[in-house]
Write an enzyme that holds these catalytic residues in place. Structure first.
Site, PDB file in Angstrom:
ATOM      1  N   ARG A 125     -20.154 -53.034 -49.841  1.00 29.56           N
ATOM      2  CA  ARG A 125     -20.881 -53.983 -50.751  1.00 29.56           C
ATOM      3  C   ARG A 125     -22.492 -53.963 -50.578  1.00 29.56           C
ATOM      4  O   ARG A 125     -23.004 -52.974 -50.758  1.00 29.56           O
ATOM      5  CB  ARG A 125     -20.373 -55.404 -50.490  1.00 29.56           C
ATOM      6  CG  ARG A 125     -18.823 -55.499 -50.857  1.00 29.56           C
ATOM      7  CD  ARG A 125     -18.104 -56.846 -50.665  1.00 29.56           C
ATOM      8  NE  ARG A 125     -16.924 -57.057 -51.428  1.00 29.56           N
ATOM      9  CZ  ARG A 125     -16.552 -58.333 -51.398  1.00 29.56           C
ATOM     10  NH1 ARG A 125     -16.965 -59.388 -50.564  1.00 29.56           N
ATOM     11  NH2 ARG A 125     -15.209 -58.597 -52.016  1.00 29.56           N
ATOM     12  N   SER A 126     -23.058 -55.127 -50.365  1.00 27.33           N
ATOM     13  CA  SER A 126     -24.439 -55.243 -50.460  1.00 27.33           C
ATOM     14  C   SER A 126     -25.209 -54.498 -49.023  1.00 27.33           C
ATOM     15  O   SER A 126     -26.485 -54.229 -49.111  1.00 27.33           O
ATOM     16  CB  SER A 126     -25.082 -56.576 -50.418  1.00 27.33           C
ATOM     17  OG  SER A 126     -24.807 -57.105 -51.653  1.00 27.33           O
ATOM     18  N   ALA A 127     -24.386 -53.764 -48.062  1.00 27.19           N
ATOM     19  CA  ALA A 127     -25.007 -53.003 -47.043  1.00 27.19           C
ATOM     20  C   ALA A 127     -25.458 -51.657 -47.866  1.00 27.19           C
ATOM     21  O   ALA A 127     -26.389 -50.996 -47.334  1.00 27.19           O
ATOM     22  CB  ALA A 127     -24.232 -52.649 -46.147  1.00 27.19           C
TER      23      ALA A 127
ATOM     24  N   LYS B  56     -27.715 -51.923 -50.370  1.00 29.22           N
ATOM     25  CA  LYS B  56     -28.784 -51.933 -50.743  1.00 29.22           C
ATOM     26  C   LYS B  56     -29.949 -51.548 -49.594  1.00 29.22           C
ATOM     27  O   LYS B  56     -31.084 -50.806 -50.186  1.00 29.22           O
ATOM     28  CB  LYS B  56     -29.116 -53.307 -50.655  1.00 29.22           C
ATOM     29  CG  LYS B  56     -28.510 -54.128 -51.946  1.00 29.22           C
ATOM     30  CD  LYS B  56     -28.928 -55.722 -52.075  1.00 29.22           C
ATOM     31  CE  LYS B  56     -28.477 -56.479 -53.153  1.00 29.22           C
ATOM     32  NZ  LYS B  56     -27.133 -56.560 -53.164  1.00 29.22           N
TER      33      LYS B  56
END
Length: 386
Positions: free
Chosen positions: A66-68, A70
């Protein structure tokens, strides 16, 4: 519950905390890796590869983080800046003329990375198929009017970060951000991370899904603040609209979704791949070269946005593409920089101690930035260093 892998002398508290995550905090399948000064000191895994199965997790099992993702995508823009190919203080429109619309003409590159660009939402959400099309995603954010004047406030660009950063990389380099990561980061480092999962790697990736928080003494007892709960419940809030910029939510176990390249949300990684990546940002790594100069490290972790977050409705701190240590996203120390993945994953570097950390799981919780399982492991690393 059998825990597999190794820990260096002194890092036994991490093994204990990792085992406790299964026994007390309900982890189904997970892995954690820690590097210190470029050398791997923790490499642990356990449980099942799939959240809904019993096939054992193996060394090298990967999961969607997921947002890791980014934090990996941010490194691309910072490396382009380090190489002199991208000016962080230049208008985005210098590279992407279509972005100079609807009040975004003066938006700077650094504001995309600092979540201060003012476009965390889309007036018309994209379907999963549309979101996976880089042309459609780029056109949507280019046409979107900002919610606030760029640079004057900040709010987490939960989904739109994908098309903002991905298109900018494509305009500057002629390559997709996933190709750039494969060619310039993951390949040279030998790191298990992908943005746009190749078909040949599909078999190593486990199924993910939601898991309930256990009612145990070790579970997080605190409840979200009322304002946070109301924001997530209100369909018209910036919170719901930001996380709902893709509607309906994609099936994260769909091979087609995993093969897409969404820098905000669908990177695939092993725990070691994330930890090795962050280790390379702050120093040389066994078998790999350093990526960031000391000056770029300071850029990455220099505070750009801080205070009440218009989307997350808590106080957040951002550097250039990275969350910084704070109450909403506790890392190892005030000098740490990295990124969580909603509901589980966490990865960061701490230059002061030389620590790089990566945790991945197949069971997602409702937490956004501070999952109790990841936090238990961070505390154990801190204990090991004391």
């Amino acid at each position: 519950m059998d825990v597999h892998g190794t820990v260096a002398e002194g890092f036994e508290p991490v093994r204990d905390a990792f085992a406790a995550n299964f026994e007390q905090l309900g982890d189904r399948g997970a892995a954690v890796a820690v590097y210190r000064d470029g050398r791997r000191v923790v490499d642990l895994w356990g449980g099942s590869r799939d959240v809904d199965g019993d096939t054992p997790w193996e060394h090298g099992t990967a999961q969607i983080v997921r947002s890791a993702t980014k934090g990996v995508a941010a490194a691309v823009l910072l490396l382009l800046h380090q190489r002199g190919e991208l000016d962080l203080d230049a208008p985005v429109g210098d590279h992407w003329p279509e972005y100079k619309a609807a009040g975004k003409e003066r938006t700077l590159v650094r504001q995309l990375l600092a979540h201060s660009a003012g476009v965390p939402v889309l007036d018309r959400p994209l379907t999963p198929a549309e979101a996976a099309d880089p042309d459609l995603g780029a056109a949507a954010v280019a046409a979107q009017a900002p919610v606030w004047e760029p640079g004057t406030d900040h709010g987490y660009h939960a989904q739109t970060y994908s098309w903002l950063t991905g298109e900018l990389v494509r305009r500057v380099t002629g390559r997709t951000v996933g190709e750039w990561i494969a060619d310039e980061i993951a390949g040279p480092l030998g790191a298990g991370l992908w943005l746009g999962l190749p078909e040949a790697e599909q078999a190593r990736v486990g199924r993910v899904g939601p898991v309930p928080a256990p009612e145990s003494a070790g579970a997080l007892r605190t409840r979200p603040k009322r304002a946070v709960s109301e924001a997530y419940a209100d369909p018209g809030s910036l919170t719901r609209r930001a996380f709902g910029a893709i509607d309906p939510l994609p099936d994260e176990n769909d091979p087609a979704y995993r093969a897409a390249a969404l820098p905000a949300s669908n990177g695939i990684a092993t725990a070691d791949g994330l930890a090795r990546f962050y280790a390379s940002l702050i120093g040389d790594v066994d078998g790999g070269r350093r990526l960031f100069t000391p000056e770029t490290v300071e850029l990455a972790r220099g505070e750009q946005s801080a205070g009440p977050d218009r989307v997350l409705v808590v106080a957040t701190r951002f550097g250039l593409g990275y969350m910084l240590h704070g109450s909403a996203s506790p890392l190892l120390s005030p000098g740490s920089f990295g990124h969580p993945g909603r509901g589980g994953a966490l990865a960061f570097a701490d230059p002061g101690s030389g620590i790089a950390f990566g945790y991945v799981t197949n069971g997602f919780r409702k937490s956004v930035t501070a999952d109790p399982r990841a936090q238990a492991l961070v505390r154990a690393v801190r204990t090991a260093l004391s």
